[in-house]
Design a protein around this motif. Structure first.
Motif, PDB file in Angstrom:
ATOM      1  N   PHE A   4     -32.282  -1.265  17.724  1.00  0.00           N
ATOM      2  CA  PHE A   4     -31.411  -0.445  17.016  1.00  0.00           C
ATOM      3  C   PHE A   4     -31.659   1.157  17.119  1.00  0.00           C
ATOM      4  N   GLN A   5     -32.896   1.291  17.401  1.00  0.00           N
ATOM      5  CA  GLN A   5     -33.328   2.975  17.660  1.00  0.00           C
ATOM      6  C   GLN A   5     -32.829   3.411  19.021  1.00  0.00           C
ATOM      7  N   VAL A  45     -20.812  -1.905  17.561  1.00  0.00           N
ATOM      8  CA  VAL A  45     -21.808  -2.585  16.988  1.00  0.00           C
ATOM      9  C   VAL A  45     -22.440  -1.557  16.020  1.00  0.00           C
ATOM     10  N   HIS A  46     -22.586  -0.211  16.274  1.00  0.00           N
ATOM     11  CA  HIS A  46     -23.526   0.575  15.678  1.00  0.00           C
ATOM     12  C   HIS A  46     -22.782   0.584  14.002  1.00  0.00           C
ATOM     13  N   SER A  47     -21.241   0.626  14.019  1.00  0.00           N
ATOM     14  CA  SER A  47     -20.389   0.827  12.897  1.00  0.00           C
ATOM     15  C   SER A  47     -20.602  -0.435  12.056  1.00  0.00           C
ATOM     16  N   ALA A 100     -29.592   6.220  19.043  1.00  0.00           N
ATOM     17  CA  ALA A 100     -29.637   7.305  19.751  1.00  0.00           C
ATOM     18  C   ALA A 100     -28.726   7.255  21.070  1.00  0.00           C
ATOM     19  N   TYR A 101     -28.042   6.384  21.572  1.00  0.00           N
ATOM     20  CA  TYR A 101     -27.071   6.412  22.288  1.00  0.00           C
ATOM     21  C   TYR A 101     -25.701   6.663  21.915  1.00  0.00           C
ATOM     22  N   VAL A 102     -25.245   5.983  20.758  1.00  0.00           N
ATOM     23  CA  VAL A 102     -24.220   6.366  20.155  1.00  0.00           C
ATOM     24  C   VAL A 102     -24.096   7.892  19.593  1.00  0.00           C
TER      25      VAL A 102
END
Length: 216
Positions: A136-137, A75-77, A141-143
């Protein structure tokens, strides 16, 4: 445009990992209602005791945790892939005084440049809302923590909080990133609420970008 195809593909990958994680955890209990939660408590104690059944729980937790990390990274990508879609789709090279090199086209960088282009004001506001959202924050942070610093432990837990139905499943531990404490979160919350938020947000950004194409 390859980036558009990649966005759909990456979202499908994220949804696949989310489904797999929930299936893995769901298989740990075969009961329903109150019996289910009695069994869950037993499983947690067996995991601590290191019994055969406890080792099954440990393996399931490991497998589900791997799926959480894979889902989050997919998802982050998409955010960075979207930066390419926006940059190329709106032909920003034509509008910017200094083009952004391909390797530096992160969504935050593209968003920052859009603040100087009133023509795309609505798109910039939508991007800014997304980038500053709590979802999203947390994702970023997790990724970034799991990729570059350390793993964030997840525990197989059950909650009997007052006034709500008992909840059980994998719970991501709280963690600190750049001085900000991110509270513990149920994997179910991430897979359902957060993924739905990202899917809706990406669709909204895409729709707004389509309206901007006619202006570019």
């Amino acid at each position: 445009m390859p980036s558009l195809i990649s966005t759909v593909w990456k979202l499908s990958i994220a949804q696949y990992h989310a489904h797999e994680a929930q299936t893995i955890i769901g298989k740990l209990s075969s009961h329903s209602s109150k019996d289910e939660y009695v069994e869950i408590v037993k499983l947690i104690f067996e995991q601590d005791a290191g019994s055969d059944r406890g080792r099954e729980v440990t393996l399931a937790k490991f497998q589900a945790e791997a799926k959480i990390i894979a889902c989050a990274q997919a998802v982050h990508s998409i955010a960075d892939i979207f930066s390419q879609i926006i940059y190329l789709g709106l032909n920003l090279d034509k509008h910017l005084k200094k083009p952004i090199l391909e390797n530096n086209r992160y969504l935050m960088a593209v968003n920052q440049q859009l603040t100087n282009l009133p023509l795309f004001n609505k798109l910039q506001l939508k991007l800014n809302d997304f980038l500053t959202s709590k979802q999203f924050q947390y994702l970023s942070a997790y990724v970034n923590t799991t990729k570059h610093r350390s793993l964030i432990p997840s525990t197989y837990s059950i909650s009997f909080a007052e006034n709500i139905e008992p909840i059980h499943g994998l719970k991501i531990s709280e963690f600190l990133y750049k001085g900000v404490l991110h509270k513990a979160k149920w994997s179910k919350e991430f897979f359902k609420d957060d993924i739905n938020f990202f899917t809706t947000s990406f669709a909204g950004i895409g729709n707004e970008m389509n309206l901007c194409i006619n202006l570019s």
